[in-house]
Write a protein that holds these residues in place. Structure first.
Motif, PDB file in Angstrom:
ATOM      1  N   SER A  15      -6.048 -50.953 -13.517  1.00 51.41           N
ATOM      2  CA  SER A  15      -4.993 -50.463 -12.628  1.00 51.41           C
ATOM      3  C   SER A  15      -4.670 -51.541 -11.588  1.00 51.41           C
ATOM      4  O   SER A  15      -3.519 -51.718 -11.202  1.00 51.41           O
ATOM      5  N   TRP A  16      -5.683 -52.297 -11.181  1.00 50.53           N
ATOM      6  CA  TRP A  16      -5.442 -53.392 -10.230  1.00 50.53           C
ATOM      7  C   TRP A  16      -4.568 -54.477 -10.882  1.00 50.53           C
ATOM      8  O   TRP A  16      -3.605 -54.951 -10.276  1.00 50.53           O
ATOM      9  N   HIS A  19      -1.078 -53.180 -11.143  1.00 46.85           N
ATOM     10  CA  HIS A  19      -0.422 -53.108  -9.833  1.00 46.85           C
ATOM     11  C   HIS A  19       0.098 -54.488  -9.437  1.00 46.85           C
ATOM     12  O   HIS A  19       1.202 -54.633  -8.913  1.00 46.85           O
ATOM     13  N   PHE A  72       5.135 -46.878 -11.733  1.00 48.72           N
ATOM     14  CA  PHE A  72       3.686 -47.089 -11.740  1.00 48.72           C
ATOM     15  C   PHE A  72       3.220 -47.646 -10.401  1.00 48.72           C
ATOM     16  O   PHE A  72       2.259 -47.160  -9.803  1.00 48.72           O
ATOM     17  N   HIS A  73       3.923 -48.695  -9.911  1.00 51.67           N
ATOM     18  CA  HIS A  73       3.504 -49.346  -8.671  1.00 51.67           C
ATOM     19  C   HIS A  73       3.531 -48.355  -7.501  1.00 51.67           C
ATOM     20  O   HIS A  73       2.625 -48.334  -6.664  1.00 51.67           O
ATOM     21  N   ASN A  76       0.683 -45.556  -8.139  1.00 51.64           N
ATOM     22  CA  ASN A  76      -0.641 -46.143  -7.971  1.00 51.64           C
ATOM     23  C   ASN A  76      -0.842 -46.643  -6.535  1.00 51.64           C
ATOM     24  O   ASN A  76      -1.962 -46.618  -6.018  1.00 51.64           O
ATOM     25  N   ARG A  79      -2.044 -43.916  -4.643  1.00 53.09           N
ATOM     26  CA  ARG A  79      -3.462 -43.712  -4.968  1.00 53.09           C
ATOM     27  C   ARG A  79      -4.335 -44.672  -4.163  1.00 53.09           C
ATOM     28  O   ARG A  79      -5.376 -44.278  -3.608  1.00 53.09           O
ATOM     29  N   GLN A  93     -11.263 -41.483  -7.305  1.00 52.37           N
ATOM     30  CA  GLN A  93     -10.278 -42.489  -7.691  1.00 52.37           C
ATOM     31  C   GLN A  93      -9.920 -42.412  -9.169  1.00 52.37           C
ATOM     32  O   GLN A  93      -8.767 -42.597  -9.555  1.00 52.37           O
ATOM     33  N   LEU A  97      -6.304 -41.656 -10.828  1.00 51.50           N
ATOM     34  CA  LEU A  97      -5.606 -42.565 -11.732  1.00 51.50           C
ATOM     35  C   LEU A  97      -5.019 -41.799 -12.921  1.00 51.50           C
ATOM     36  O   LEU A  97      -3.886 -42.041 -13.330  1.00 51.50           O
ATOM     37  N   VAL A 100      -2.012 -40.020 -11.765  1.00 49.85           N
ATOM     38  CA  VAL A 100      -0.901 -40.973 -11.672  1.00 49.85           C
ATOM     39  C   VAL A 100      -0.285 -41.186 -13.057  1.00 49.85           C
ATOM     40  O   VAL A 100       0.936 -41.115 -13.224  1.00 49.85           O
ATOM     41  N   TRP A 104       3.426 -40.237 -14.233  1.00 49.47           N
ATOM     42  CA  TRP A 104       4.225 -41.374 -14.705  1.00 49.47           C
ATOM     43  C   TRP A 104       4.879 -41.041 -16.056  1.00 49.47           C
ATOM     44  O   TRP A 104       6.081 -41.243 -16.240  1.00 49.47           O
TER      45      TRP A 104
END
Ligand code: HEM
Ligand code: HEM
Lengths: 126, 162
Positions: A15-16, A19, A72-73, A76, A79, A93, A97, A100, A104
């Motif tokens: 996810s990082w 992002h 998404f951005h 998230n 989040r 977390q 996710l 999210v 999405w």
């Protein structure tokens, strides 16, 4: 690759990465977008000519991709804020996710017709 | 005394293992905690810039959810989607101070948020000092240019340009 040095951060790592990639994409889009909007100071014809390309089927696909990246951005990003500021954020977390991703997918299905409908009509007639 | 002799020999271990140089009468020197604020610490530290940057990313992000998703809804979904966009449409929208303000705030927040994000990414991946410096200069130049151009366009828009 030396053994045992590959970082396997699972969902949190991916996810990082996503992002980061979506953030960069949106920034580059925004740069071009301010340039194309600036054409309203040149002439109505210049602006309408460029905007006409935004209405072609192939660019409609790119717009759908842009919507995917921003949704998404944005989701998230919320989040991340929850993980940082809500006392139970870090514990939930992973659930957040998947929430999210669920929202999405629903929004992406909802965007199909509004964003791509006109392109489909143009390609397949009617 | 053998302990005092040891002290001048610059070793902390006594004749018999486990006997140390220090006792109640000869206390060990105090070792300061790392990064402790003392009288010697310079007054001007680097400040809290990175903390404010971190906070700005989160606060601007929350505002941008409304501004950008609202913008996308108006431009791509409502009223026939992209098909309706053209000079006349923009003229209609920027006739209203509300949408001018909306676009202006969105422009500034999105550009600063994105630029600060890219600064982090450059710091992460560009390892050579020179590369990092020039990439950031390029980023700052592009950011200032884009923000100024976008602001100018909103304030000087002329529906009767023709
Ligand atoms: C493909 C999707 C998009 C379309 C069709 C679109 C369309 C437009 C249009 C027609 C305008 C003119 C003013 C108005 O009507 O409000 C505009 C301005 C603007 N848009 Fe978008 N937009 C899109 C995506 C985005 C995104 C994702 C962002 C932010 C990240 C954004 C940021 C802006 C900004 C900041 C302005 C003001 C520009 C200026 O100051 O000159 N737009 N957009
Ligand atoms: C739609 C609402 C948005 C939200 C909720 C949001 C949220 C966030 C948050 C919380 C961060 C901080 C990540 C961190 O410190 O680790 C971030 C990073 C970032 N954002 Fe956004 N953002 C939004 C819109 C945008 C837009 C419009 C752009 C581009 C102009 C953008 C580009 C970036 C970039 C490049 C990063 C850095 C990514 C990284 O360091 O890995 N974001 N975003």
């Amino acid at each position: 690759m030396p053994a045992g040095t590959l970082y396997r951060g699972r969902e949190g790592m991916w996810s990082w990465v996503a992002h980061r990639v979506t953030g960069v994409l949106i920034f580059f889009f925004l740069f071009v977008h301010v340039l194309d909007t600036a054409l309203v100071r040149v002439s109505p014809e210049a602006y309408d000519d460029v905007v006409a390309t935004y209405k072609t089927p192939i660019v409609a696909l790119l717009e759908y991709g842009l919507v995917a990246a921003i949704l998404f951005h944005a989701l998230n990003g919320l989040r991340i804020v929850a993980v940082d500021f809500w006392s139970k954020g870090p514990r939930y977390q992973k659930q957040m996710l998947w929430t999210v991703m669920g929202i999405w997918i629903v929004l992406m299905v909802g965007a199909l017709y509004p964003v791509l409908g006109h392109a489909v009509r143009e390609v397949f007639g009617s | 005394m053998s302990l005092n002799k040891e002290a001048t020999d610059a070793t902390a271990i006594g004749d018999v293992e486990g006997v140390t140089l220090y006792d109640v009468d000869h206390p060990a020197p105090v070792i300061e905690a790392p990064r402790k604020r003392t009288k010697k610490t310079p007054k001007a530290t680097r400040g809290n810039f990175e903390m404010y940057g971190w906070l700005f990313m989160r606060l601007s992000g929350i505002v941008l959810v409304v501004l950008v998703l609202g913008h996308l809804l108006i431009q791509l979904v409502l009223d026939g989607g992209v098909s309706k966009i053209g000079f006349a449409f923009v003229a209609g929208r920027w006739a209203s101070p509300f949408w001018q303000a909306w676009d202006l705030i969105m422009l500034w927040l999105a550009m600063l948020h994105g630029a600060n994000g890219l600064r982090t990414i450059i710091n992460d991946y560009a390892e050579r000092d020179n590369t990092r410096f020039w990439l950031k200069m390029l980023l700052y130049t592009a950011t200032v240019f884009t923000v100024l151009l976008g602001t100018l366009v909103i304030f000087t828009f002329d529906p009767n340009i023709r």
